[in-house]
Design a protein around this motif. Structure first.
Motif: not given
Ligand code: HEC
Ligand code: HEC
Length: 287
Positions: A212, A219-220, A235, A259
């Protein structure tokens, strides 16, 4: 004509008609009734002349008074619009925070935003804006692209991965499909992601943590807290854009998602967009 015959029992004149000895009494309708009857006929004829009445082959008789329910309706709509013209003009000039601070403009924005949302947004975000798989819930305080009223307005104006130069854009790599990670690594990092919202100690101990840090924190964010500059979701809060659960997480990491939301700047006027931003911000999760 024979002379008048009077019925001997009732004392009333008869018409002279006789059936097997039974005579018909002469009892005409009362005058007032007859005159009312003639008056209604006159009224009908006058109405045909004055008002739209008779269908013709491709048109209808329009009547001398020129009455039209359609014109009446558009007059009424124009009157309502004129009543709103002042509020619309003030909304057009005001900034988003000014609208929120002015009770009258706020009330107008919430009403306008709610109806514009029902027409334009509810197909994707649901009638109560509660979202569904892939379409974010707009009631919670979990935001992909930021939840201040200005950020919400920008999202609505330019859309997400939409056909507009200023659209919000970022692409999560398809780690599995593009073989950046092998299936086992995908599985490990998915276990780590699942643990983030459940058990921090467990997450710390998992082999996916290193993967990770290498592939996802840009990004996260550290600990998967998300980054609204990049539309990268948090997350670690147990709120999922794509149905929660490990299979969906593995699917996202393997194929990515991207999306899309249309840009509204060319479809709705600026007043409507401001009203939508204020309305969405008011739904409960506005920052
Ligand atoms: C065709 C489907 C669709 C329509 C119509 C649509 N949206 Fe969206 N919307 C999305 C998707 C999908 C996302 C999330 C995109 C992503 O993954 O980043 C989104 C995201 C958003 C966000 C950002 C949420 C966040 O967490 O940052 C806002 C605000 C929003 N939409 C408001 C609206 C409004 C207001 C309308 C109506 C004017 C609307 N949307 C119409 C599909 C749609
Ligand atoms: C380039 C930026 C970027 C990188 C790198 C990235 N992501 Fe994402 N991620 C995103 C974006 C943007 C989304 C929003 C979903 C979309 O595309 O509609 C997302 C969505 C997700 C989701 C779905 C969350 C939900 O609520 O359903 C998961 C899970 C996820 N990412 C995991 C990861 C993991 C694990 C890694 C590293 C292996 C990673 N991401 C790397 C940008 C990134």
């Amino acid at each position: 004509m024979s002379k008048k015959q009077i019925d001997e029992f009732s004392g009333t004149e008869t018409t002279g008609h006789d059936w097997d000895g039974i005579r018909e009494l002469n009892s005409p309708m009362p005058r007032w009734w007859v005159w009312t009857y003639y008056a209604t006929i006159l009224w009908a004829v006058a109405y045909w002349i004055a008002m739209p009445a008779w269908p013709l082959l491709s048109d209808y008789t329009r009547g001398l008074l020129g009455h039209s329910q359609r014109a009446q309706l558009s007059d009424q709509i124009a009157a309502v619009k004129a009543g709103q013209a002042d509020l619309i003009a003030r909304t057009a000039k005001a900034g988003l925070t000014e609208i929120q601070a002015d009770p009258e403009l706020l009330e107008f924005a919430l009403a306008g935003g709610r109806s514009a949302f029902a027409v334009n947004c509810s197909q994707c975000h649901g009638t109560g804006a509660s979202g569904s798989d892939g379409y974010p819930n707009l009631n919670d305080d979990d935001w992909l692209w930021g939840g201040t009223v200005a950020q919400i307005e920008a999202t609505i104006q330019y859309g997400i991965r939409a056909d507009h130069d200023d659209t919000r854009i970022s692409e999560m790599p398809a780690f599995g499909r593009d073989e950046i990670l092998n299936p086992q690594q995908v599985d490990e990092v998915a276990d780590y992601v699942m643990a983030l919202s459940r058990d921090d100690d467990l997450a710390e101990s998992l082999p996916g943590k290193a993967l990770f840090s290498e592939n996802c924190v840009d990004c996260h964010g550290a600990g998967g807290k998300g980054n609204s500059e990049l539309g990268a979701p948090n997350l670690a809060n147990g709120i999922w854009l794509y149905e929660g659960g490990k299979p969906a997480v593995v699917d996202t990491i393997t194929h990515s998602r991207s999306g899309m939301m249309p840009a509204w700047v060319s479809r709705l006027d600026q007043v409507a967009i401001k009203q939508l931003a204020v309305y969405v911000h008011s739904l409960g999760g506005g920052e």
